[in-house]
Design a protein around this motif. Structure first.
Motif, PDB file in Angstrom:
ATOM      1  N   GLY A  15       0.797  -1.223   0.000  1.00  0.00           N
ATOM      2  CA  GLY A  15       0.000   0.000   0.000  1.00  0.00           C
ATOM      3  C   GLY A  15       0.824   1.265   0.000  1.00  0.00           C
ATOM      4  O   GLY A  15       0.408   2.293  -0.537  1.00  0.00           O
ATOM      5  N   THR A  30       1.740   2.185  -3.505  1.00  0.00           N
ATOM      6  CA  THR A  30       0.571   2.729  -4.202  1.00  0.00           C
ATOM      7  C   THR A  30       0.374   4.196  -3.833  1.00  0.00           C
ATOM      8  O   THR A  30       0.137   5.049  -4.702  1.00  0.00           O
ATOM      9  CB  THR A  30      -0.687   1.920  -3.850  1.00  0.00           C
ATOM     10  N   VAL A  58      -5.483   8.322   1.036  1.00  0.00           N
ATOM     11  CA  VAL A  58      -5.670   7.247   0.063  1.00  0.00           C
ATOM     12  C   VAL A  58      -6.699   6.270   0.608  1.00  0.00           C
ATOM     13  O   VAL A  58      -6.581   5.816   1.749  1.00  0.00           O
ATOM     14  CB  VAL A  58      -4.353   6.496  -0.217  1.00  0.00           C
ATOM     15  N   ASN A  59      -7.687   5.939  -0.210  1.00  0.00           N
ATOM     16  CA  ASN A  59      -8.687   4.940   0.150  1.00  0.00           C
ATOM     17  C   ASN A  59      -8.509   3.721  -0.758  1.00  0.00           C
ATOM     18  O   ASN A  59      -8.657   3.821  -1.982  1.00  0.00           O
ATOM     19  CB  ASN A  59     -10.098   5.513   0.007  1.00  0.00           C
ATOM     20  N   TYR A  60      -8.177   2.598  -0.137  1.00  0.00           N
ATOM     21  CA  TYR A  60      -7.919   1.363  -0.874  1.00  0.00           C
ATOM     22  C   TYR A  60      -9.251   0.643  -1.058  1.00  0.00           C
ATOM     23  O   TYR A  60      -9.676  -0.158  -0.221  1.00  0.00           O
ATOM     24  CB  TYR A  60      -6.909   0.512  -0.121  1.00  0.00           C
ATOM     25  N   THR A  71      -9.796   0.969  -8.353  1.00  0.00           N
ATOM     26  CA  THR A  71      -9.349   0.188  -7.190  1.00  0.00           C
ATOM     27  C   THR A  71      -8.920   1.079  -6.032  1.00  0.00           C
ATOM     28  O   THR A  71      -8.964   0.659  -4.876  1.00  0.00           O
ATOM     29  CB  THR A  71      -8.166  -0.716  -7.556  1.00  0.00           C
ATOM     30  N   THR A  72      -8.523   2.336  -6.347  1.00  0.00           N
ATOM     31  CA  THR A  72      -7.977   3.225  -5.323  1.00  0.00           C
ATOM     32  C   THR A  72      -8.395   4.650  -5.634  1.00  0.00           C
ATOM     33  O   THR A  72      -8.319   5.089  -6.783  1.00  0.00           O
ATOM     34  CB  THR A  72      -6.434   3.157  -5.305  1.00  0.00           C
ATOM     35  N   SER A 130      -7.802   2.837   4.672  1.00  0.00           N
ATOM     36  CA  SER A 130      -7.600   4.257   4.389  1.00  0.00           C
ATOM     37  C   SER A 130      -6.329   4.731   5.074  1.00  0.00           C
ATOM     38  O   SER A 130      -6.063   4.355   6.221  1.00  0.00           O
ATOM     39  CB  SER A 130      -8.805   5.068   4.875  1.00  0.00           C
TER      40      SER A 130
END
Length: 273
Positions: free
Chosen positions: A41, A44, A67-69, A105-106, A214
């Motif tokens: 993560g 990313t 960032v929200n995964y 996805t993100t 997140s």
């Protein structure tokens, strides 16, 4: 004599983005930064920072990132879109998406901006710890590929052995830097905010299914302060405030060796016990 270009650092290869159609940027996952499910993560998050860093309309440097995964990223190509939603005199607001085959996805939001000379103070002191050379390097289990790209020296709270038994608190403190060593920058700092393994592993003394949902990073240092760190170690510490009903928070802080608070982060992690 003809000069031969050296291959890029693994981290630079992992966050590399090339222009694609419709203003999108094209990237590709790297096996060196694989996690148990999909890519690490942190890398990313770093890729999304990189998307803004190389955008021609960018104003200033990163201030904060969330960032929200939303779903797993599969191995292979992905597309990143970075859109400015508002530009003010000294700051700029971004919306970012990472998608594969048209499926998001993100998602992320980011604030960039210009920093002004003002009164400043740091209320949070860097922990008193031994220097990096006095702490042995200790890695993660071999099946965690991304961790091999970091030199990790745990002062407290190392990765527990399986079935090590419960631990009274969730704090880990460690020296960290890229392996091989690489000058620190904003994408790398964003990634380092996620090098802390799930706190529930330490508290429960065993591995279990867990993943970040997140992640928010606050960049306290400016570009000059980050560049001053060079290839040196960064000190990081992380802990949880509460584990409850399948989720826990995880808060972290990172300092330069000179005591400069570089970044802090907060994330929400899902776990299955």
């Amino acid at each position: 004599m003809t000069e031969i270009d050296a291959p890029p650092h693994p981290f630079d290869a992992a966050v590399a983005l090339a222009p694609a159609a419709d203003g999108r940027l094209r990237g590709r996952t790297r096996p060196e930064y694989a996690n148990m499910v999909g890519p690490f993560g942190g890398v990313t998050a770093a890729t999304l920072v990189q998307a803004v860093q190389q955008h021609p309309d960018r104003l200033g440097d990163p201030i904060s990132l969330t960032v929200n995964y939303a779903g797993p990223v599969s191995d292979g190509d992905f597309d990143v879109t970075a859109r400015v939603v508002r530009t003010n005199r000294t700051n700029q607001h971004w919306i970012l998406e990472l998608a594969q085959d048209g499926v998001v996805t993100t998602t992320a939001t980011m604030l960039s901006g210009l920093r002004r000379d003002t009164w400043s103070d740091t209320e949070l002191a860097m922990p008193s710890v031994p220097p990096p050379d006095a702490v042995p390097a200790q890695g993660f289990p071999d099946f965690i590929a991304w961790a091999r790209n970091y030199e990790l020296r745990f002062v407290e709270g190392p990765v527990p052995d399986q079935d090590a038994g419960e631990h009274p608190d969730s704090t880990s403190t460690l020296w960290v830097r890229d392996a091989p060593a690489r000058p620190l920058d904003f994408p790398a700092l964003a990634s380092m905010c996620d090098v802390f393994y799930p706190r529930v592993f330490l508290r429960r003394g065993r591995y279990m299914a867990a993943g970040t949902v997140s992640l928010t990073v606050y960049f306290h240092a400016d570009a000059e302060e980050i560049a001053a760190c060079g290839e040196d170690h960064v000190l990081g510490t992380a802990r949880t405030h509460r584990f409850s009903r399948g989720y826990f928070d995880q808060s972290a802080r990172l300092w330069g060796r000179d005591g400069t608070l570089l970044a802090s982060s907060h994330q929400l992690v899902y776990f299955k016990d």
